[in-house]
Every structure is written in C-alpha cells, then in structure tokens.
Design a protein around this motif. Structure first.
Motif, PDB file in Angstrom:
ATOM      1  N   VAL A   1      -6.969  -8.935  -7.607  1.00  0.00           N
ATOM      2  CA  VAL A   1      -6.963  -7.540  -7.162  1.00  0.00           C
ATOM      3  C   VAL A   1      -6.444  -7.457  -5.724  1.00  0.00           C
ATOM      4  O   VAL A   1      -5.617  -6.604  -5.396  1.00  0.00           O
ATOM      5  CB  VAL A   1      -8.364  -6.912  -7.282  1.00  0.00           C
ATOM      6  N   ALA A   2      -6.923  -8.345  -4.880  1.00  0.00           N
ATOM      7  CA  ALA A   2      -6.501  -8.323  -3.475  1.00  0.00           C
ATOM      8  C   ALA A   2      -5.003  -8.595  -3.332  1.00  0.00           C
ATOM      9  O   ALA A   2      -4.327  -7.982  -2.513  1.00  0.00           O
ATOM     10  CB  ALA A   2      -7.297  -9.351  -2.676  1.00  0.00           C
TER      11      ALA A   2
ATOM     12  N   LYS B   1      -2.589  -8.302  -5.842  1.00  0.00           N
ATOM     13  CA  LYS B   1      -1.692  -7.471  -6.650  1.00  0.00           C
ATOM     14  C   LYS B   1      -1.800  -5.969  -6.389  1.00  0.00           C
ATOM     15  O   LYS B   1      -0.933  -5.220  -6.793  1.00  0.00           O
ATOM     16  CB  LYS B   1      -1.952  -7.737  -8.136  1.00  0.00           C
ATOM     17  N   THR B   2      -2.869  -5.521  -5.756  1.00  0.00           N
ATOM     18  CA  THR B   2      -3.018  -4.088  -5.506  1.00  0.00           C
ATOM     19  C   THR B   2      -2.042  -3.653  -4.418  1.00  0.00           C
ATOM     20  O   THR B   2      -1.976  -4.267  -3.352  1.00  0.00           O
ATOM     21  CB  THR B   2      -4.466  -3.767  -5.065  1.00  0.00           C
ATOM     22  N   PRO B   3      -1.283  -2.590  -4.680  1.00  0.00           N
ATOM     23  CA  PRO B   3      -0.330  -2.115  -3.659  1.00  0.00           C
ATOM     24  C   PRO B   3      -1.047  -1.737  -2.358  1.00  0.00           C
ATOM     25  O   PRO B   3      -2.170  -1.224  -2.375  1.00  0.00           O
ATOM     26  CB  PRO B   3       0.285  -0.875  -4.305  1.00  0.00           C
ATOM     27  N   THR B   4      -0.405  -1.967  -1.255  1.00  0.00           N
ATOM     28  CA  THR B   4      -0.982  -1.697   0.064  1.00  0.00           C
ATOM     29  C   THR B   4      -1.394  -0.236   0.202  1.00  0.00           C
ATOM     30  O   THR B   4      -2.439   0.070   0.779  1.00  0.00           O
ATOM     31  CB  THR B   4       0.036  -2.067   1.161  1.00  0.00           C
TER      32      THR B   4
ATOM     33  N   VAL C   1      -2.562   1.807  -2.029  1.00  0.00           N
ATOM     34  CA  VAL C   1      -3.849   2.035  -2.702  1.00  0.00           C
ATOM     35  C   VAL C   1      -4.985   1.500  -1.841  1.00  0.00           C
ATOM     36  O   VAL C   1      -6.020   2.159  -1.689  1.00  0.00           O
ATOM     37  CB  VAL C   1      -3.856   1.376  -4.103  1.00  0.00           C
ATOM     38  N   ILE C   2      -4.803   0.331  -1.271  1.00  0.00           N
ATOM     39  CA  ILE C   2      -5.845  -0.249  -0.408  1.00  0.00           C
ATOM     40  C   ILE C   2      -6.101   0.655   0.792  1.00  0.00           C
ATOM     41  O   ILE C   2      -7.243   0.841   1.208  1.00  0.00           O
ATOM     42  CB  ILE C   2      -5.453  -1.680   0.030  1.00  0.00           C
TER      43      ILE C   2
ATOM     44  N   LEU D   1      -7.888   4.066  -0.523  1.00  0.00           N
ATOM     45  CA  LEU D   1      -9.216   3.947  -1.129  1.00  0.00           C
ATOM     46  C   LEU D   1     -10.345   4.351  -0.185  1.00  0.00           C
ATOM     47  O   LEU D   1     -11.223   5.132  -0.579  1.00  0.00           O
ATOM     48  CB  LEU D   1      -9.431   2.528  -1.669  1.00  0.00           C
TER      49      LEU D   1
END
Length: 190
Positions: free
Chosen positions: A151-152, A154-157, A159-160, A163
C-alpha cells in the motif's frame, strides 16, 4: 447482478468469497432500512435473492457450456482424472476437512462444473505455500509487512496527501441530516 456473479465465479476461482461479503452488505443495508419499511424490504429480498442466485448459477454453467465434465468427450486426460478421482486437488496436495467435504458434495451431486471445482481446489491448496518476493527478499510463506508495504509503495502520492484532509473533513464537518448509514446502496433511505 446474477450474470456478474456467475461470470466472476467462472473467471476467478476465489470468487466464492463474494457470498459472505454479499451477506454482510445485505445485513448492513437491512440495519439502515426504516422500521416501517423493513417488512417490505424482507419481502423484496425473498423474491430477488432466489432469482439472482438462479441467474448466477445459469450464467456460471453457461460459461462451461452446460457441461459437467472438465474435458470434452475424447479429450480427457487420464492422469488428471485419476488424481482428481483420488481426491487430489492439484500438485499442491489433497484437500482436507470442510473444503474437501464441500467440494466432494458438489462433485458427487454435480452442482457445479468439474473444472470449476478443480480450480477452486487448486486455488485453496495453492494458498498454503507459494513463491513470493518482497523488496529483494524471496520466500514461500509470505510476510506480515507485505500489504502495508505494498500500500505504501503503490498508493499514488496524491491519495496519501488527500487522505488526512478527508479524515479531517469527516471529523469536523456536520453530518448530513438524512443519513442512512450505508453508502452506495440504491434505496438506502427507505
């Protein structure tokens, strides 16, 4: 919905997990229905659910051309059939316990196509051990850190970064006046 579930079960042998998920979602939706509309909701479920199940079984069988046997006549693999008849799910071994009982019941009653049952057995048995890779490490048992790491990484920046703002908005903004408690469910405000 029935056609989609039948197609999913035919294309992804681990798709049987959809049944308990659908049950949980149905219970969540029932909890959000107004008390005055509960009887109508359950009556609708008594009609719609059996139809959806029947359509999903028909769609699943259609994917296998309404044939139980895994191989067409004259194309049968003797070694595969011998192993399958002895209870071997795949090269990974033999099913045991409840999964074996469920597969054997479906196999003897011919409830589901033989190829699907074999695929589900294979999917279940292959979860016990498989080659895996994570950040330069190799193994066969997996790692507890796999999903958090994935998750850390592959999650697009974006979205991080968004959130925390979404969580802040959820905590600080007032709740809607007519909130059913269930999102994305048609007729949730009954």
């Amino acid at each position: 919905a029935g056609v989609a579930v039948g197609g999913m079960a035919a294309s992804k042998h681990s798709g049987v997990i959809a049944a308990p998920i659908a049950g949980v979602l149905l219970i969540m939706h029932a909890c959000a229905v107004r008390r005055s509309a509960l009887l109508r909701f359950f009556a609708r479920c008594m009609v719609v659910i059996p139809i959806a199940v029947a359509v999903s079984f028909a769609a699943l069988w259609a994917c296998y051309r309404f044939r139980y046997e895994a191989f067409a006549p004259g194309e049968e693999c003797v070694q595969w059939k011998g192993n399958w008849n002895k209870g071997m799910g795949s090269q990974h071994g033999k099913l045991e316990g409840l999964p074996a009982d469920l597969v054997n019941t479906a196999k003897h009653a011919r409830i589901l196509p033989e190829a699907l049952l074999f695929g589900m057995s294979y999917a279940f048995l292959s979860t016990k051990s498989r080659a895996c890779f994570l950040g330069g490490w190799h193994g066969t048992d997996g790692w507890r850190a796999f999903f958090p790491y994935a998750v850390a990484v592959k999650t697009p920046t974006g979205v991080i970064l968004l959130l925390p703002l979404a969580l802040l908005a959820a905590v600080t903004l007032p709740a809607p006046r007519h909130h059913s408690g269930v999102l994305a469910v048609p007729g949730g405000g009954e």
